[in-house]
Design an enzyme around this catalytic site. Sequence first.
Site, PDB file in Angstrom:
ATOM      1  N   GLY A 334      70.844  76.770  -5.262  1.00  0.00           N
ATOM      2  CA  GLY A 334      71.350  75.489  -4.759  1.00  0.00           C
ATOM      3  C   GLY A 334      72.734  75.213  -5.346  1.00  0.00           C
ATOM      4  CB  SER A 335      74.355  72.017  -6.147  1.00  0.00           C
ATOM      5  OG  SER A 335      74.073  71.489  -4.878  1.00  0.00           O
ATOM      6  CB  THR A 336      72.793  75.501 -10.346  1.00  0.00           C
ATOM      7  OG1 THR A 336      71.991  76.424  -9.600  1.00  0.00           O
ATOM      8  CG2 THR A 336      71.973  74.276 -10.689  1.00  0.00           C
ATOM      9  CG  PHE A 337      75.563  80.129  -6.219  1.00  0.00           C
ATOM     10  CD1 PHE A 337      75.403  81.146  -7.157  1.00  0.00           C
ATOM     11  CD2 PHE A 337      76.165  80.444  -5.002  1.00  0.00           C
ATOM     12  CE1 PHE A 337      75.812  82.449  -6.871  1.00  0.00           C
ATOM     13  CE2 PHE A 337      76.577  81.743  -4.710  1.00  0.00           C
ATOM     14  CZ  PHE A 337      76.405  82.753  -5.660  1.00  0.00           C
TER      15      PHE A 337
END
Lengths: 636, 391
Positions: A334-337
């Site tokens: 998700g956005s942690t990428f």
Amino acid sequence: MLFRRKKERLKRLMPEKEQKDPGRGVFTRRALLLMAAQTAALGTLGRRLYDLQISNGDHFAKLADRNRTSKRLLAPPRGLIVDRFGVVVAANRTNWRALLLPEETTDVQNTIERFSAIVPLDERDRSRLGREIRHKRKFVPVMLREFLSWDEMARIELNAPALPGVLIDVGTTRSYPFGPLLAHSVGYVAPSNEQDVAKSALLALPGMRIGRAGIEQSQDTLLRGQAGSVEMEVNAVGRVMAELDRQEGTPGDEVALTIDVGLQQTIQNRIGDMAASAVVMDCRNGEVLAMCSTPSFDPSLFDSGVSRAQWAEWTNDQRTPLIDKTVAGVYPPGSTFKPAVAMAALSSGAITPTDRFFCPGHFDMGGARFHCWAKHGHGSVDLHLALKYSCDVYFYEVAHRIGMDPIAGTSHALGLGTELGIELPQQRPGLIPTPEWRQKHKHHWNGGDTVVSGIGQGFVQVTPLQLATYASRIATGRAVGPHLVRALNGDIGGQIDPQHWPELPMDPKYFQAIREGMFAVVNEPHGTAPKARLTIPGVEMAGKTGSAQVRRVSRAMRESGHFNSASLPWEYRPHALFICFAPYDAPRYAVSLVIEHGNAGADVAAPLARDIMTDTLLRDPVNHRTQPGQTVADAG
Amino acid sequence: MDSRKPLRRFRKRLLRAEPSFRILSKLWRVSWLYVLLICGLAGVGYVALYSAGGGSAKPFAGPQAMRFGFGLVLMVTVAMLPPKALVRVAVPLYVVSLALLIVVLRAGHVGKGAERWVMLAGTQVQPSEYAKVALALMLATWFSRVSYARMGNPLWLIPPAVMVLVPVGLVLKEPNLGTAVIIGGIGAAVFFAAGMRLWQIALLAVPVPMLAKIAYEHLHDYQKARITTFLHPESDPLGAGYNIIQSKIALGSGGMWGQGYLHGTQGQLNFLPEKQTDFIFTTIAEEWGYVGGAMVIVLLLVLILGGMMMAIRSRNRFGRLLALGISVNFFLYCLVNLSMVMGAIPVGGVPLPLVSYGGSAMLNVMLGFGLLMSVWVHRNSRFGEEPDEQS
């Protein structure tokens, strides 16, 4: 000539009168013939004896020696596993067993019956006993029951006169004092099977165990130790007559983990029974301080045999207790990428930190529309704001510009989608998809795949350990590798020195830009994770939220207006993720947290990650012995 | 020769002076050298049994020595009996031996899968051992009446053939293949030496292989197994081939000089099966090496050839055939036993005479030697003159 001499001899043997007796003449001739045959026969036997004793003697002498001696291995005690402060997490527990020596009892069956009246034997014990008694020699003890309690032992001792041939013997079994707490990382042991025995004869010894998962498996050869041996003279039925030679074995090595059991326990308590995983890493040197994968299981059950019901319970649980989620659970990041995508873009020169993109709430490409999580968009955003708001459109745009290959390369360098070499056999590499990979699987890679990968969706899959490593690498700019083994027999290798890890090839100022963006996520107004702000004065944390969809959100759902993922069934809800490191100005710890189907990273994962980080930081001054001359700031 | 003459004169004068010296005179004529050799062989047996008992006279060597002592007395006593007396007891002894063989079939004790033992006067007796001696005596008695000339008529050969075949059949039924072969062998040797015509032998060459084939079909499974595993002993190393393999290993480990007395690992650690009975020779050869084993074989050969010489030197047909039968019996014992332990023929329960542990074999071998010695002592007796000798 010869014939005549024979005649003369005949004459001497027989007085003249008898020579007229044809019967006697025939007798003498035939008796002499028989004597010659007898001599020849015994001569042949002498010749054969020569062949057996002299010509082939060496061969048979060797066989005789092999007959005579029997070498038996002595089981070495298995090495202990301790945590970083020496708390034992895998021990050898003495196991009191009742044995039966069949030759010392007149009626084996009767003795077994009387024994079972004192200490109950179940059907499994009985069938195993019957088998062993049939197959073993009478002077080899068979096991009646193991894991005897003091109470049972006392009862056996009291009834000893009625139980001829029953003796009590002490062996060892593996015990895990913390039970499920460290089940995944420490692993477990089980009795060796035929394939193992084929590899090493040592494993055939009764009571030998082999590591089947985790550290027990990866460090098995060290933990196992070296077998001793005893050479004995045995007789034809295998009874030991004399001991010829004895060599004591060496016990297995003591393996010290980087894990802090106290911290692990605290984190475990915070997570409760959610299906979640948390990894706490020392981001300077890659030591993993805690690895939680919940729910867990009792590792000691594998030694004595898992019941069918227990196995069914584990395998039917949606929360997959048997899987070590920290290294074998793969999730879309998700956005942690997004920091990884940002780093790829910066390094490739496609953007600078100050380049701005306009976010109208969606991104259109080739007739397809990709939505931002904020329905009405974020307006004009640069890198800092894009990370702070977690703006999807910014990263759609960036990913679309640079393509998948630089993203994959940078991700791998930062520790995502690649094997990290931690000492856990169950680890999985995850995946950063590339057009090449897609090709290999006979599918066409299209632009949309790149775009969704830009926000860590689509085919991207990473493990929580990779996320923690990724956070560490962002925090330090070094290629720190996570590891679990801190010391062998008290000897600490060079791994704990931060200089051990090479610097990453990326520009430090890009790392700084990304770190600032992650700082803003937690600490600036309108960041996505204000709840993750630390309450410890003077210490700040940088982080990144993530909510990974496990199911495509259909247009119908989106347009219905009141789409709320929390209302979905549990298994369709998005995973909640959070990665962070602290202290911000001198990073020391990195944490990754993945809550399966936890819904939103910002609401669920971020506060929990903050608590975990707080716990970690607060334990620090008490439990960490910083080496002289080395300050926290060294980590850069 | 001349030096012995005064002694002979002295003996004759002694006999003339007092007839009760007759026994003394007979004792004088016993071949004490031969007796010494017998004692030597029994001594070898004592030493080997001492080792088989784990370096102790108990449980084998001591009782065996006592039996030998008894056997020695029996031998000398029998040696005093004149041929006339022997002929008189031949038929009853033979009949008793057949009766015992039948008893053992009816009420025998099973040993190693075969009924070989019968309890008699509180001790175990193996009638098949005794039957061999009784048969030798019976055949000698029969043929002492059937001159060489008469043997041209095959009708004279039918009764002795029955005398041989009846015990052979009974022993086969036990079943004890080894002893049956020995009994048959004794019969064949006596027939041959008594002057069976070559054409008669040639005539038998046709039906005998057929009989052998029938006999094989009547063998017990375990005997057939022995024959098959003998051909491929390694195919069944823990089953029927075990004895042969372990025996060969023991022999081989002995080498030239042996492992040393009481230090043979195969024997001392009980890898050798029946080391105190059938496989006693293996124990000797393991501990004393080829040198020891060869010396035992030479000693056995000397005893055999000595017995044969005694047969040749006898002046009466009865004595010749009796001594020959006894010697052939002794020879066949040795041949079958040694071949067996060296893996040259299938294993069967045949002991090594005077060496192996066992009372029946010991006493019957000593009884045989007694008969042999009787022949020697009475070698100049003109007993049982054949009619054609007078013509």
